[in-house]
Design a protein around this motif. Structure first.
Motif, mmCIF file in Angstrom:
data_model
loop_
_atom_site.group_PDB
_atom_site.id
_atom_site.type_symbol
_atom_site.label_atom_id
_atom_site.label_comp_id
_atom_site.label_asym_id
_atom_site.label_seq_id
_atom_site.Cartn_x
_atom_site.Cartn_y
_atom_site.Cartn_z
ATOM 1 N N TRP A 159 0.279 -1.333 0.033
ATOM 2 C CA TRP A 159 -0.160 0.077 0.373
ATOM 3 C C TRP A 159 1.132 1.057 -0.485
ATOM 4 O O TRP A 159 0.022 1.691 -0.632
ATOM 5 C CB TRP A 159 -0.726 -0.504 0.871
ATOM 6 N N LEU A 160 1.745 0.779 0.373
ATOM 7 C CA LEU A 160 2.796 2.158 0.786
ATOM 8 C C LEU A 160 4.254 2.172 -0.471
ATOM 9 O O LEU A 160 5.056 3.404 -0.267
ATOM 10 C CB LEU A 160 3.781 2.705 2.249
ATOM 11 N N SER A 161 3.936 1.552 -1.590
ATOM 12 C CA SER A 161 5.119 1.387 -2.282
ATOM 13 C C SER A 161 4.936 2.863 -3.475
ATOM 14 O O SER A 161 5.736 2.821 -3.851
ATOM 15 C CB SER A 161 5.184 -0.073 -2.736
ATOM 16 N N ASN A 162 3.866 3.232 -3.354
ATOM 17 C CA ASN A 162 3.850 4.106 -4.952
ATOM 18 C C ASN A 162 3.562 5.516 -3.969
ATOM 19 O O ASN A 162 2.912 6.134 -3.519
ATOM 20 C CB ASN A 162 2.550 4.126 -5.019
ATOM 21 N N LYS A 206 -4.597 -5.604 -6.814
ATOM 22 C CA LYS A 206 -4.359 -5.176 -7.528
ATOM 23 C C LYS A 206 -2.740 -4.376 -7.707
ATOM 24 O O LYS A 206 -2.404 -3.471 -6.570
ATOM 25 C CB LYS A 206 -5.430 -3.421 -8.203
ATOM 26 N N TYR A 207 -1.973 -4.443 -8.298
ATOM 27 C CA TYR A 207 -0.493 -3.759 -8.395
ATOM 28 C C TYR A 207 -0.266 -3.717 -9.742
ATOM 29 O O TYR A 207 0.347 -4.889 -10.941
ATOM 30 C CB TYR A 207 0.739 -5.023 -7.472
ATOM 31 N N ASN A 208 -0.181 -2.450 -10.249
ATOM 32 C CA ASN A 208 0.753 -2.642 -11.344
ATOM 33 C C ASN A 208 -0.059 -3.304 -12.483
ATOM 34 O O ASN A 208 0.015 -4.680 -13.508
ATOM 35 C CB ASN A 208 2.109 -2.260 -11.799
ATOM 36 N N ASN A 209 -1.807 -2.886 -12.985
ATOM 37 C CA ASN A 209 -2.351 -4.153 -13.670
ATOM 38 C C ASN A 209 -2.061 -5.109 -13.581
ATOM 39 O O ASN A 209 -2.655 -6.337 -14.314
ATOM 40 C CB ASN A 209 -2.083 -3.460 -14.984
ATOM 41 N N LYS A 210 -1.816 -6.168 -12.492
ATOM 42 C CA LYS A 210 -1.617 -7.423 -12.324
ATOM 43 C C LYS A 210 -2.489 -7.386 -10.620
ATOM 44 O O LYS A 210 -3.017 -6.693 -10.338
ATOM 45 C CB LYS A 210 -0.075 -7.941 -11.873
ATOM 46 N N LEU A 229 6.793 -9.862 -4.144
ATOM 47 C CA LEU A 229 7.208 -8.582 -4.034
ATOM 48 C C LEU A 229 7.068 -8.036 -3.132
ATOM 49 O O LEU A 229 8.123 -6.671 -3.223
ATOM 50 C CB LEU A 229 5.966 -8.300 -5.687
ATOM 51 N N PHE A 230 6.511 -7.976 -1.813
ATOM 52 C CA PHE A 230 6.530 -7.357 -0.951
ATOM 53 C C PHE A 230 6.157 -8.567 0.592
ATOM 54 O O PHE A 230 6.163 -9.154 0.512
ATOM 55 C CB PHE A 230 5.333 -6.219 -0.968
#
Ligand SMILES: Cc1cc2nc3c(=O)[nH]c(=O)nc-3n(C[C@H](O)[C@H](O)[C@H](O)COP(=O)(O)OP(=O)(O)OC[C@H]3O[C@@H](n4cnc5c(N)ncnc54)[C@H](O)[C@@H]3O)c2cc1C
Length: 502
Positions: free
Chosen positions: A5-8, A279-283, A322-323
């Motif tokens: 959630w805080l990655s962007n 959802k993350y980067n369209n995935k 990824l996280f």
């Protein structure tokens, strides 16, 4: 170890939050803490025309809410059989419907403010893969059915596990909590509310019917104060440190080419495992959570993230992590949050805490109860969560456990002599050593640089323990956490550790 959630960084840009409070001010309502509870209070109160000032020690949404799983549900594990048996049917039904209303309230805010926060309705399941736990699921289904609520007993959940039984609540939801809070912050500042990051409240005192909140350098005068700091940082009055502990859980977010399931899932077992997708980067990523333990109690990578990774590899062999992140939440001994007046001697100072890892709905209920109190409206759910309740503690095992753990930390650990020599501490690790009867917390960074702190919690003086996963000093009594260099990271403590010059 930032969360998904805080990655962007873009999400929290342009929300008009001020960097720091730089003057004394007067306001209607001072809110201390900008997680989901503080910001939800701020949102509703500014809508009603109140002048609101929010103080945030760090940055908005950066603590528990920024590291949550973000399921929005009235299904709080297997909870309703416990509630019916401990508090009766009316209490259990009101608790359930308060949470159902909260789901709708969150949806209403998202619709009204047109918030793009990946909100979607989902079924919620508590499942078991163990024969001996099927009866627990059935008991829960029976309890919930007596509350005029349609739940279902099912065996198919969509999870790729051998589920033997599950209880399903329909029309629950999930979202991206930081996108949601970014927009609430914008709404607050647009309505003349003020939010100050990097501003720590250190005390609150009464002053002729008003309240003065003190930061290190400034005062905020207000008619009302809302303590939304997660664990209260004020010890007297209130004595919340005797009534709550903190529990840490771990999460991983995984990319896989395999088709993912629908719904939000949690196991009935202890420790519980939790699943959802996001959802993350369209995935669409898979989120797996669990492996909880009391905050401040030592655990290893293998027993925390390692177990979650094992599950991920077992069911999704191609999975790429990824996280990874972890956080903690407050749990009251009777498992019911504290929402309402902070204490009888400070009736216009309010608290919302003890959300026991279900704070998405409970923080909304809390905000509504407190907003109703301030604006003089009756709230039919307020009685459930009264902080001044004096009821026999049902969760007596937890109380015993908490007392033993606190005593261990306060007394026994102080008596135990650490036989760990300074030289034996490996690089990138920490430990407590004793020099002339004085305890010193030592951390050696990967290059061998040494950091020495006084390993005594600045909240109430408990002996800290070393957390080798996050390289932090953690308090086993009330859950405060400090970076290896002594910087305070998590409440209820707000002061840094004393450091030793080397
Ligand atoms: C691993 C995990 C998973 C979870 N998953 C779910 C879930 O799926 N669904 C659900 O409903 N709930 C879930 N929860 C629970 C939920 O995330 C929390 O209950 C909720 O986020 C708590 O919100 P808060 O606003 O009270 O606390 P926080 O988000 O921690 O906000 C408090 C803020 O106060 C600030 N602060 C502290 N002290 C001071 C001070 N002295 N001065 C100024 N500011 C201060 C802090 O910096 C912080 O930003 C989960 C919890 C955990 C631990």
């Amino acid at each position: 170890m930032n969360s998904l959630w805080l990655s962007n960084n873009e999400v929290l840009k342009n929300i008009n939050v001020k960097n720091e409070l730089t003057e004394d001010i007067t306001t209607d309502i001072c809110i201390i803490g900008a997680g989901i509870f503080g910001l939800t209070c701020g949102y509703y109160l500014t809508k009603l025309g109140y002048k609101v000032t929010i103080l945030e020690k760090s940055e908005i949404a950066s603590k528990t809410t920024g590291h949550t799983t973000a399921k929005i549900t009235s299904q709080h594990g297997l909870f309703y059989d416990y509630l019916v048996n401990s508090y009766g049917q009316k209490f259990a039904k009101d608790y359930l419907y308060a949470n159902e209303e909260a789901i709708q309230n969150i949806k209403n805010i998202i619709d009204e403010e047109n918030i793009n926060c990946d909100f979607r309705l989902q079924n919620a399941y508590v499942y078991t893969t163990k024969k001996e736990e099927i009866s627990l699921i059935k008991k829960e289904v029976n309890a919930v059915s007596t509350l005029d609520y349609n739940c279902e007993l099912v065996t198919k959940t969509g999870l790729p596990l051998d589920v033997l039984a599950a209880i399903c609540f329909r029309n629950q939801a999930e979202f991206h909590p930081v996108k949601y809070l970014a927009r609430l912050s914008k709404c607050i500042t647009k309505a003349n509310g003020e939010i100050y990051n990097n501003t720590t409240a250190v005390d609150v005192k009464t002053d002729n019917g008003d309240y003065i909140t003190y930061t290190k350098d400034h005062n905020i005068k207000s008619k009302y104060v809302i303590i939304a700091s997660h664990y209260p940082f004020i010890n007297f009055p209130g004595l919340y440190f005797l009534k709550m502990y903190q529990s840490t859980s771990y999460l991983i977010a995984v990319d896989t080419k395999k088709t993912l399931f629908n719904g939000m899932h949690i196991s009935s077992s202890t420790p519980a495992f939790s699943f959802r997708t996001a959802k993350y980067n369209n995935k669409e990523l898979l989120l797996i959570g669990g492996m909880d333990h009391k905050t401040g109690h030592p655990s290893s990578y293998k027993d925390t993230y390692g177990k979650l990774e094992e599950i991920s590899k077992k069911y999704y062999p191609d999975s790429e992590i990824l996280f990874r992140w972890n956080t903690r939440d407050c749990i009251s001994l009777d498992k019911i949050p504290y929402i309402g007046s902070f204490s009888t001697s400070m009736p216009n100072m309010f608290i919302g805490t003890g959300f026991k890892k279900w704070g998405m709905t409970l923080s909304n209920i809390a905000a509504n109860i407190i907003v109703d109190k301030i604006s003089g409206n009756y709230n039919k759910y307020a009685y459930l969560f009264k902080p001044s309740r004096i009821k026999p503690i049902k969760n007596i095992d937890e109380l015993k456990n908490m007392v033993v753990q606190s005593t261990n930390s306060l007394l026994l650990d102080k008596l135990k002599k650490s036989n760990m020599d300074f030289e034996k501490i490996k690089n990138n690790s920490g430990s407590i050593i004793e020099v002339n009867g004085e305890k010193i917390g030592i951390y050696k960074n990967p290059d061998g640089k040494i950091y020495a702190v006084k390993p005594i919690c600045t909240h109430l003086g408990c002996l800290l323990s070393w957390n080798d996963i996050d390289k932090t000093w953690d308090c086993p009594c009330h859950g405060s956490r400090f970076n290896f260099d002594g910087t305070n990271l998590y409440d209820p403590a707000f002061k840094n550790l004393d450091i030793y010059d080397l």
